[in-house]
Design a protein around this motif. Sequence first.
Motif, short mmCIF file in Angstrom:
data_model
loop_
_atom_site.label_atom_id
_atom_site.label_comp_id
_atom_site.label_asym_id
_atom_site.label_seq_id
_atom_site.Cartn_x
_atom_site.Cartn_y
_atom_site.Cartn_z
N LEU A 47 33.90 10.15 42.77
CA LEU A 47 33.43 10.41 44.13
C LEU A 47 33.73 9.22 45.04
CD1 LEU A 47 29.94 11.99 43.30
CD2 LEU A 47 32.10 13.16 43.72
N LEU A 48 33.57 8.01 44.50
CA LEU A 48 33.85 6.82 45.30
C LEU A 48 35.34 6.73 45.64
CD1 LEU A 48 32.90 4.25 46.62
CD2 LEU A 48 32.98 3.11 44.40
N ILE A 49 36.20 7.11 44.70
CA ILE A 49 37.64 7.10 44.95
C ILE A 49 37.99 8.10 46.05
CG2 ILE A 49 39.88 7.70 43.95
CD1 ILE A 49 38.91 6.49 41.34
N VAL A 50 37.36 9.29 46.01
CA VAL A 50 37.59 10.29 47.05
C VAL A 50 37.20 9.75 48.42
CG1 VAL A 50 36.85 12.54 47.92
CG2 VAL A 50 37.38 12.26 45.50
N SER A 51 36.05 9.08 48.48
CA SER A 51 35.61 8.49 49.76
C SER A 51 36.58 7.41 50.23
CB SER A 51 34.20 7.91 49.61
OG SER A 51 33.27 8.90 49.29
N THR A 52 37.05 6.59 49.29
CA THR A 52 37.98 5.52 49.64
C THR A 52 39.30 6.06 50.17
OG1 THR A 52 36.99 4.16 47.88
CG2 THR A 52 39.12 3.46 48.75
N LEU A 53 39.72 7.21 49.65
CA LEU A 53 40.97 7.83 50.09
C LEU A 53 40.82 8.59 51.40
CD1 LEU A 53 42.35 9.15 46.67
CD2 LEU A 53 43.10 7.14 47.96
N GLY A 54 39.65 8.52 52.00
CA GLY A 54 39.45 9.15 53.30
C GLY A 54 38.67 10.44 53.27
N ALA B 145 31.27 18.83 48.69
CA ALA B 145 31.96 19.98 48.09
C ALA B 145 32.50 19.63 46.71
CB ALA B 145 33.09 20.43 49.00
N PHE B 146 32.92 18.37 46.55
CA PHE B 146 33.38 17.89 45.25
C PHE B 146 32.27 18.04 44.21
CE2 PHE B 146 36.94 15.41 43.61
CZ PHE B 146 36.44 14.88 42.44
N ILE B 147 31.06 17.64 44.59
CA ILE B 147 29.90 17.77 43.70
C ILE B 147 29.56 19.24 43.49
CG2 ILE B 147 27.44 17.25 43.48
CD1 ILE B 147 27.93 14.71 45.11
#
Length: 371
Positions: free
Chosen positions: A283-290, A298-300
């Motif tokens: 989830l943190l990687i997704v946030s970091t990628l924008g 939605a990922f969760i």
Amino acid sequence: MIAAMALWVGGVVRMRPARLGVPAAGVAIVVTLLAVHGWAGDPAPPWVPAAVLVVLLAAPSGGSLRSDQDLLRARGATGGQVIGLASAEAMVAGVAGGVLGVLLSLAGGFLADPGLPVAREIVLLLLAGLLLAAVTVLPPVAREWYFESHQGGPPWWSPYGVDFVLLGLAYFWPVLGWAGGTMVLWRLVELGLRKGKRVIGGALRPLVSGLAGVLALSISWRSALLARSVVLVALAVAFSISAAFSRDGCSGARVDLAASLILAAAAAGPSFGLALNERRRDLLIVSTLGGKRRQVAAFIAGDALIVGGGGLVAGHLLGVLFILFTPMDWEAFPHGHFAMLGAVVIVSCVAASARIAQLASRDEVSDLRDY
């Protein structure tokens, strides 16, 4: 040594109360079911799936075990000492859960086995509680200390076909149907999540739009973790389905139904929450990628949909198949229970997802090194 065990257990109670409380609660449920149904005369005892669920749900997590064992290694502890400390944990959980289960059984008037004196039945129930706690606590500790941890991939029994063997033997001993059916389901779910990236991505695209491919790839990488959560929910649902059609629709089945709802809530709530917590790095990687907050949510939700929806569907199929292939007289139970079961699973998944989303929103890029 006894003093060291007492200090260790006291420290576990203070720092990680759930590590003893969860197996103790599970032991109490299984002991109560044992008292309700007795020790013999049933080709597929309802306490069997409950015991399997308790072992899977209450086993100490690999993360907490690794941190404790690293500290013990640094202090020069031996394998025997580590097993001794784990045995003390199991004894405390087993005694506490066994006593609670006996008290619940006495309060409900379930200690009525005509072939056993009450005192002897109580002793047997307490011993059963200790055995269940030992099976729950000791194997994970020994595995972490003596063997390399199993990180992802198919279950260890998958290449040997143990699931199909047990399912075949269920024709002669129906109780093996629970084990064989659950293991076959685990095999299929893990394989589907690992190999079905394209299908999963297409199904989740309306939820996450451009992140569907990333989410499907993440689910594939974590297929073993999610498959375990799906199977836990499915086994609890199957247990509830079989209880709803039990011959004893007005007495023992009500206890089974209550136990199955509690176990379903635990499988879809805290257990799934722990599994989802291990994906906070993703989830943190997704946030970091924008990724926006809505996309992370939605990922969760994608994980929750797989675990909750997949567990309900697979559990109904497993429960119905078990009813069809078990030589027992079944009696239907009011259908309102199925709606309650679905609500329990959905609400528990939503609550776990909301909690992880709250924690993920606090993570920073600098936290990546901690995962």
